[in-house]
Motif scaffolding. Structure first.
Motif, PDB file in Angstrom:
ATOM      1  N   SER A   1      -2.828   3.737  -3.013  1.00  0.00           N
ATOM      2  CA  SER A   1      -2.796   2.770  -4.111  1.00  0.00           C
ATOM      3  C   SER A   1      -2.418   1.421  -3.508  1.00  0.00           C
ATOM      4  CB  SER A   1      -1.798   3.195  -5.186  1.00  0.00           C
ATOM      5  OG  SER A   1      -0.497   3.095  -4.688  1.00  0.00           O
ATOM      6  N   VAL A   2      -2.912   0.368  -4.117  1.00  0.00           N
ATOM      7  CA  VAL A   2      -2.683  -0.969  -3.573  1.00  0.00           C
ATOM      8  C   VAL A   2      -2.229  -1.896  -4.690  1.00  0.00           C
ATOM      9  CG1 VAL A   2      -3.729  -2.918  -2.354  1.00  0.00           C
ATOM     10  CG2 VAL A   2      -4.549  -0.614  -1.905  1.00  0.00           C
ATOM     11  N   GLN A   3      -1.167  -2.624  -4.437  1.00  0.00           N
ATOM     12  CA  GLN A   3      -0.755  -3.677  -5.368  1.00  0.00           C
ATOM     13  C   GLN A   3      -0.855  -5.016  -4.639  1.00  0.00           C
ATOM     14  OE1 GLN A   3       1.706  -0.822  -5.474  1.00  0.00           O
ATOM     15  NE2 GLN A   3       0.296  -0.120  -7.046  1.00  0.00           N
ATOM     16  N   VAL A   4      -1.527  -5.944  -5.275  1.00  0.00           N
ATOM     17  CA  VAL A   4      -1.697  -7.272  -4.682  1.00  0.00           C
ATOM     18  C   VAL A   4      -1.132  -8.301  -5.645  1.00  0.00           C
ATOM     19  CG1 VAL A   4      -3.357  -9.002  -3.878  1.00  0.00           C
ATOM     20  CG2 VAL A   4      -3.813  -6.576  -3.492  1.00  0.00           C
TER      21      VAL A   4
ATOM     22  N   GLU B   1      -2.131 -10.584 -10.370  1.00  0.00           N
ATOM     23  CA  GLU B   1      -1.517  -9.311  -9.983  1.00  0.00           C
ATOM     24  C   GLU B   1      -2.552  -8.208 -10.149  1.00  0.00           C
ATOM     25  OE1 GLU B   1       1.706 -10.226 -12.769  1.00  0.00           O
ATOM     26  OE2 GLU B   1       3.047  -9.546 -11.170  1.00  0.00           O
ATOM     27  N   ALA B   2      -2.908  -7.586  -9.037  1.00  0.00           N
ATOM     28  CA  ALA B   2      -3.946  -6.549  -9.078  1.00  0.00           C
ATOM     29  C   ALA B   2      -3.358  -5.206  -8.687  1.00  0.00           C
ATOM     30  CB  ALA B   2      -5.076  -6.923  -8.115  1.00  0.00           C
ATOM     31  N   ASP B   3      -3.866  -4.166  -9.283  1.00  0.00           N
ATOM     32  CA  ASP B   3      -3.362  -2.825  -9.010  1.00  0.00           C
ATOM     33  C   ASP B   3      -4.552  -1.868  -8.929  1.00  0.00           C
ATOM     34  OD1 ASP B   3      -0.541  -1.011 -10.035  1.00  0.00           O
ATOM     35  OD2 ASP B   3      -2.476  -0.113  -9.604  1.00  0.00           O
ATOM     36  N   LEU B   4      -4.725  -1.287  -7.760  1.00  0.00           N
ATOM     37  CA  LEU B   4      -5.761  -0.260  -7.593  1.00  0.00           C
ATOM     38  C   LEU B   4      -5.034   1.053  -7.427  1.00  0.00           C
ATOM     39  CD1 LEU B   4      -8.629   0.827  -6.927  1.00  0.00           C
ATOM     40  CD2 LEU B   4      -8.158   0.265  -4.555  1.00  0.00           C
ATOM     41  N   SER B   5      -5.108   1.916  -8.407  1.00  0.00           N
ATOM     42  CA  SER B   5      -4.463   3.223  -8.272  1.00  0.00           C
ATOM     43  C   SER B   5      -5.245   4.239  -9.082  1.00  0.00           C
ATOM     44  CB  SER B   5      -3.004   3.166  -8.720  1.00  0.00           C
ATOM     45  OG  SER B   5      -2.909   2.623 -10.001  1.00  0.00           O
ATOM     46  N   GLY B   6      -5.296   5.469  -8.554  1.00  0.00           N
ATOM     47  CA  GLY B   6      -6.030   6.527  -9.240  1.00  0.00           C
ATOM     48  C   GLY B   6      -7.470   6.118  -9.474  1.00  0.00           C
ATOM     49  N   ASP B   7      -7.855   6.139 -10.743  1.00  0.00           N
ATOM     50  CA  ASP B   7      -9.253   5.918 -11.080  1.00  0.00           C
ATOM     51  C   ASP B   7      -9.496   4.573 -11.733  1.00  0.00           C
ATOM     52  OD1 ASP B   7      -9.920   8.300 -10.038  1.00  0.00           O
ATOM     53  OD2 ASP B   7      -9.970   9.382 -11.933  1.00  0.00           O
TER      54      ASP B   7
ATOM     55  N   ARG C   1       0.850  -1.199   0.000  1.00  0.00           N
ATOM     56  CA  ARG C   1       0.000   0.000   0.000  1.00  0.00           C
ATOM     57  C   ARG C   1       0.881   1.242   0.000  1.00  0.00           C
ATOM     58  NH1 ARG C   1      -5.276  -1.105   1.569  1.00  0.00           N
ATOM     59  NH2 ARG C   1      -5.500  -3.238   2.324  1.00  0.00           N
ATOM     60  N   ARG C   2       0.479   2.224  -0.816  1.00  0.00           N
ATOM     61  CA  ARG C   2       1.205   3.503  -0.820  1.00  0.00           C
ATOM     62  C   ARG C   2       0.187   4.635  -0.762  1.00  0.00           C
ATOM     63  NH1 ARG C   2       3.949   0.930  -5.026  1.00  0.00           N
ATOM     64  NH2 ARG C   2       6.028   0.212  -4.445  1.00  0.00           N
ATOM     65  N   PRO C   3       0.423   5.616   0.121  1.00  0.00           N
ATOM     66  CA  PRO C   3      -0.508   6.744   0.164  1.00  0.00           C
ATOM     67  C   PRO C   3      -0.424   7.566  -1.118  1.00  0.00           C
ATOM     68  CG  PRO C   3       1.363   7.118   1.631  1.00  0.00           C
ATOM     69  CD  PRO C   3       1.527   5.740   1.094  1.00  0.00           C
ATOM     70  N   GLY C   4      -1.528   8.160  -1.534  1.00  0.00           N
ATOM     71  CA  GLY C   4      -1.541   8.988  -2.744  1.00  0.00           C
ATOM     72  C   GLY C   4      -2.642  10.018  -2.654  1.00  0.00           C
ATOM     73  N   PRO C   5      -2.637  11.011  -3.561  1.00  0.00           N
ATOM     74  CA  PRO C   5      -3.624  12.105  -3.494  1.00  0.00           C
ATOM     75  C   PRO C   5      -5.062  11.623  -3.674  1.00  0.00           C
ATOM     76  CG  PRO C   5      -2.329  12.231  -5.524  1.00  0.00           C
ATOM     77  CD  PRO C   5      -1.689  11.191  -4.679  1.00  0.00           C
ATOM     78  N   LEU C   6      -5.264  10.515  -4.394  1.00  0.00           N
ATOM     79  CA  LEU C   6      -6.624  10.010  -4.637  1.00  0.00           C
ATOM     80  C   LEU C   6      -6.955   8.843  -3.692  1.00  0.00           C
ATOM     81  CD1 LEU C   6      -6.535  10.033  -8.535  1.00  0.00           C
ATOM     82  CD2 LEU C   6      -7.768  11.621  -7.069  1.00  0.00           C
ATOM     83  N   GLY C   7      -6.166   8.706  -2.626  1.00  0.00           N
ATOM     84  CA  GLY C   7      -6.350   7.560  -1.720  1.00  0.00           C
ATOM     85  C   GLY C   7      -5.199   6.592  -1.938  1.00  0.00           C
TER      86      GLY C   7
ATOM     87  N   LEU D   1     -11.116  -2.029 -14.842  1.00  0.00           N
ATOM     88  CA  LEU D   1     -12.390  -1.391 -14.501  1.00  0.00           C
ATOM     89  C   LEU D   1     -12.059   0.063 -14.176  1.00  0.00           C
ATOM     90  CD1 LEU D   1     -15.325  -2.412 -14.088  1.00  0.00           C
ATOM     91  CD2 LEU D   1     -14.779  -2.745 -11.690  1.00  0.00           C
ATOM     92  N   ARG D   2     -12.712   1.022 -14.866  1.00  0.00           N
ATOM     93  CA  ARG D   2     -12.374   2.434 -14.672  1.00  0.00           C
ATOM     94  C   ARG D   2     -13.513   3.201 -14.001  1.00  0.00           C
ATOM     95  NH1 ARG D   2     -10.803   1.538 -19.960  1.00  0.00           N
ATOM     96  NH2 ARG D   2      -8.566   1.195 -20.113  1.00  0.00           N
ATOM     97  N   ARG D   3     -13.127   4.266 -13.357  1.00  0.00           N
ATOM     98  CA  ARG D   3     -14.132   5.161 -12.762  1.00  0.00           C
ATOM     99  C   ARG D   3     -15.033   5.705 -13.883  1.00  0.00           C
ATOM    100  NH1 ARG D   3     -12.749   9.820  -8.482  1.00  0.00           N
ATOM    101  NH2 ARG D   3     -14.840  10.630  -8.213  1.00  0.00           N
ATOM    102  N   PRO D   4     -16.344   5.657 -13.699  1.00  0.00           N
ATOM    103  CA  PRO D   4     -17.254   6.128 -14.766  1.00  0.00           C
ATOM    104  C   PRO D   4     -17.077   7.625 -15.025  1.00  0.00           C
ATOM    105  CG  PRO D   4     -18.466   4.999 -13.013  1.00  0.00           C
ATOM    106  CD  PRO D   4     -17.057   5.159 -12.530  1.00  0.00           C
TER     107      PRO D   4
END
Lengths: 156, 113
Positions: free
Chosen positions: A23-26, A89-95, A15-21, A153-156
């Motif tokens: 980010s998480v890499q799994v 490998e999953a990556d949640l970052s930004g949108d 997990r890394r802190p970022g301006p949009l919350g 999957l992107r932010r609408p």
């Protein structure tokens, strides 16, 4: 002679802190056992869906698409060979949420699969998996060999 | 997945799916319906009001069950699909193959007529 025990899931989360919350890499190594799919989907959803824009329907879509892609990798890719595993490998970052699922199989040509959508084809039990994935997430790509699928999957 | 199977007073065999219906457990459902058909059951309702999600193997199992039920001259209805689950049937056009009811009670009424 007793059957070998299935290999355990190997999970790594960053997990890394970022301006949009954060980010998480799994990264997750999954044994070729369809009995693991539910647990793996739950784990990924737990770590990768803490964004307000991921509404209930998007979480549901991601859940089904992941279950589908994992089933393809374990059953069609690795042919349920317990000596092989699936790398997730999953990556949640930004949108966006991006998940790459790679098996150890020979790969396949996604263009060669058509879903049974016509009235006289609906009785066919197979062939809906890839179509469903493509309908449920924003972007689906494969590597050249066809043994790795990437869902976005992107932010609408 | 776990499921409960009960026979209603009107003779409908009701199966409630609890959890997920996916590649790892779909055979259990197929086997349960096959056994009930062999035992002479002719009216089936499969209820999804306690179901989280269904994958394409689960949908495929339902397609196989539907075919088998029709071949035996029996009837099948699905019930309790929430908006998310229903979207899977609509995307795959399977909403046109199955008789869908909002609730198990409605499905049982339809099967009893």
């Amino acid at each position: 002679m007793t059957a070998p025990l299935p290999a355990a899931l190997q999970l790594c989360v960053r997990r890394r802190p970022g301006p949009l919350g954060a980010s998480v890499q799994v990264s997750l190594r999954v044994p070729s056992d369809v009995g693991c799919i539910e647990e793996v989907v739950d784990l990924l959803l737990r770590h990768c869906t803490h964004r307000a824009w991921l509404c209930r329907r998007m979480r549901f879509n991601l859940r089904v698409a992941l279950a589908e892609a994992l089933a393809n990798a374990i059953v069609a890719g690795n042919r349920e060979d317990r000596s092989k595993s699936v790398l997730v490998e999953a990556d949640l970052s930004g949108d966006q949420v991006r998940v790459e699922i790679t098996d150890e199989g020979i790969g396949f040509d996604p263009a060669g699969i058509t879903a049974p959508l016509l009235p006289d084809e609906l009785d066919r039990p197979n062939g809906r998996g890839l179509y469903l994935i493509q309908q449920l997430v924003d972007d689906v790509t494969f590597n050249d060999r066809g043994n790795s699928i990437c869902l976005t999957l992107r932010r609408p | 997945m776990a499921f409960t199977a009960t026979k209603d007073d009107s003779g409908v065999y009701l199966i409630r799916i609890e959890g997920q219906l996916i590649v790892g457990n779909r055979q259990e459902l197929k086997a349960a319906v096959a056994t009930a058909l062999e035992q002479g059951e002719r009216k089936f309702c499969i209820d999804f009001s306690r179901t989280g999600y269904i994958d394409s193997s689960g949908l495929g199992a339902l397609v196989s069950i539907s075919k088998k039920v029709r071949e035996q001259g029996a009837e099948l209805r699905l019930s309790g699909l929430n908006e998310d689950l229903r979207s899977l049937f609509e995307l795959t056009k399977l909403d046109t193959l199955f008789a869908l009811s909002d609730t198990a009670e409605h499905a049982i009424e339809g099967l009893s007529e």
